[in-house]
Motif scaffolding. Structure first.
Motif, PDB file in Angstrom:
ATOM      1  N   THR A   1       9.917  -0.662  -1.299  1.00 16.17           N
ATOM      2  CA  THR A   1      10.782   0.229  -0.535  1.00 16.17           C
ATOM      3  C   THR A   1      10.316   1.632  -0.877  1.00 16.17           C
ATOM      4  O   THR A   1      10.229   1.989  -2.054  1.00 16.17           O
ATOM      5  N   ILE A   2       9.994   2.419   0.159  1.00 15.60           N
ATOM      6  CA  ILE A   2       9.469   3.762  -0.047  1.00 15.60           C
ATOM      7  C   ILE A   2      10.368   4.744   0.685  1.00 15.60           C
ATOM      8  O   ILE A   2      10.646   4.573   1.870  1.00 15.60           O
ATOM      9  N   ALA A   3      10.810   5.762  -0.040  1.00 18.37           N
ATOM     10  CA  ALA A   3      11.695   6.775   0.523  1.00 18.37           C
ATOM     11  C   ALA A   3      10.947   8.101   0.647  1.00 18.37           C
ATOM     12  O   ALA A   3      10.042   8.386  -0.147  1.00 18.37           O
ATOM     13  N   PRO A   4      11.348   8.927   1.622  1.00 20.21           N
ATOM     14  CA  PRO A   4      10.651  10.201   1.843  1.00 20.21           C
ATOM     15  C   PRO A   4      10.958  11.268   0.792  1.00 20.21           C
ATOM     16  O   PRO A   4      10.231  12.250   0.687  1.00 20.21           O
TER      17      PRO A   4
ATOM     18  N   PRO B   1      17.230  -2.762  -8.222  1.00 18.01           N
ATOM     19  CA  PRO B   1      16.403  -2.127  -7.191  1.00 18.01           C
ATOM     20  C   PRO B   1      15.375  -1.159  -7.773  1.00 18.01           C
ATOM     21  O   PRO B   1      15.664  -0.437  -8.733  1.00 18.01           O
ATOM     22  N   LEU B   2      14.200  -1.150  -7.179  1.00 22.02           N
ATOM     23  CA  LEU B   2      13.124  -0.221  -7.525  1.00 22.02           C
ATOM     24  C   LEU B   2      12.647   0.407  -6.219  1.00 22.02           C
ATOM     25  O   LEU B   2      12.241  -0.313  -5.300  1.00 22.02           O
ATOM     26  N   VAL B   3      12.716   1.730  -6.130  1.00 21.74           N
ATOM     27  CA  VAL B   3      12.321   2.443  -4.917  1.00 21.74           C
ATOM     28  C   VAL B   3      11.295   3.499  -5.286  1.00 21.74           C
ATOM     29  O   VAL B   3      11.490   4.264  -6.233  1.00 21.74           O
ATOM     30  N   LEU B   4      10.198   3.546  -4.534  1.00 20.78           N
ATOM     31  CA  LEU B   4       9.199   4.592  -4.714  1.00 20.78           C
ATOM     32  C   LEU B   4       9.582   5.781  -3.850  1.00 20.78           C
ATOM     33  O   LEU B   4       9.988   5.615  -2.701  1.00 20.78           O
ATOM     34  N   ALA B   5       9.428   6.988  -4.400  1.00 21.88           N
ATOM     35  CA  ALA B   5       9.780   8.204  -3.663  1.00 21.88           C
ATOM     36  C   ALA B   5       8.573   9.118  -3.517  1.00 21.88           C
ATOM     37  O   ALA B   5       7.824   9.318  -4.478  1.00 21.88           O
ATOM     38  N   GLU B   6       8.410   9.651  -2.333  1.00 20.23           N
ATOM     39  CA  GLU B   6       7.419  10.684  -2.040  1.00 20.23           C
ATOM     40  C   GLU B   6       6.021  10.399  -2.574  1.00 20.23           C
ATOM     41  O   GLU B   6       5.445  11.240  -3.273  1.00 20.23           O
ATOM     42  N   PRO B   7       5.437   9.255  -2.263  1.00 22.07           N
ATOM     43  CA  PRO B   7       4.094   9.022  -2.788  1.00 22.07           C
ATOM     44  C   PRO B   7       3.111  10.087  -2.285  1.00 22.07           C
ATOM     45  O   PRO B   7       2.978  10.290  -1.086  1.00 22.07           O
TER      46      PRO B   7
ATOM     47  N   VAL C   1      14.244   4.783  -9.431  1.00 23.17           N
ATOM     48  CA  VAL C   1      13.467   5.536  -8.447  1.00 23.17           C
ATOM     49  C   VAL C   1      12.232   6.053  -9.170  1.00 23.17           C
ATOM     50  O   VAL C   1      12.348   6.617 -10.264  1.00 23.17           O
ATOM     51  N   VAL C   2      11.069   5.847  -8.572  1.00 26.19           N
ATOM     52  CA  VAL C   2       9.828   6.350  -9.153  1.00 26.19           C
ATOM     53  C   VAL C   2       9.322   7.475  -8.257  1.00 26.19           C
ATOM     54  O   VAL C   2       8.861   7.234  -7.141  1.00 26.19           O
ATOM     55  N   ASP C   3       9.450   8.704  -8.738  1.00 26.17           N
ATOM     56  CA  ASP C   3       9.007   9.886  -8.004  1.00 26.17           C
ATOM     57  C   ASP C   3       7.497  10.026  -8.199  1.00 26.17           C
ATOM     58  O   ASP C   3       7.026  10.306  -9.293  1.00 26.17           O
ATOM     59  N   LEU C   4       6.760   9.830  -7.107  1.00 28.69           N
ATOM     60  CA  LEU C   4       5.296   9.852  -7.154  1.00 28.69           C
ATOM     61  C   LEU C   4       4.713  11.095  -6.487  1.00 28.69           C
ATOM     62  O   LEU C   4       3.521  11.142  -6.182  1.00 28.69           O
ATOM     63  N   SER C   5       5.518  12.108  -6.285  1.00 26.06           N
ATOM     64  CA  SER C   5       5.091  13.296  -5.542  1.00 26.06           C
ATOM     65  C   SER C   5       4.059  14.145  -6.273  1.00 26.06           C
ATOM     66  O   SER C   5       3.388  14.963  -5.656  1.00 26.06           O
TER      67      SER C   5
END
Length: 125
Positions: free
Chosen positions: A102-105, A78-84, A48-52
């Motif tokens: 895949t982008i998660a809130p 799996p690689l998921v981007l979080a909170e860009p 998970v990559v937290d981009l917040s």
């Protein structure tokens, strides 16, 4: 005055969470690339990559994310981007690359996404 890039990584419920903050440009993209490559060693279910907290992102940042996505896809990790944050969301939208990821809130939702993708045998695309 620029904000230095800070990249940290921690294992959360078997998922590698990479938190990125500050400005990411060509001079800093290598740091992020090295951190995103580490989970391919089999020690994590996914990433998970937290981009917040990213305050600036340029094409080198996007290239780093796209390359990481490609490598993770090939490895079945799996690689998921979080909170860009706004700068990242704008970059993804302007380049029409948001659809690739895949982008998660939230980071928690992204961790759940990775764990769900691995537990049901399907990989996040």
């Amino acid at each position: 005055m620029s904000e230095d890039l800070e990249v940290t990584s921690a294992l959360v419920d078997g998922v590698r969470v990479v938190r990125v903050s500050g400005e990411c440009d060509a001079d800093e993209a290598g740091t992020l690339a090295r951190t995103l490559a580490a989970p391919l060693d089999g020690t994590a279910l996914g990433v998970v990559v937290d981009l917040s907290r990213v305050t600036f992102a340029d094409s080198s940042f996007l290239h780093t994310l796209l390359e990481a996505h490609r490598r993770h896809l090939e490895a079945g990790v799996p690689l998921v981007l979080a909170e860009p944050h706004v700068p990242v969301r704008r970059l993804l939208d302007l380049t029409d690359t948001a659809r690739v990821f895949t982008i998660a809130p939230s980071t928690a939702a992204a961790v759940d996404e990775v764990r769900g993708a691995r537990s049901d045998g399907h990989h996040v695309r």
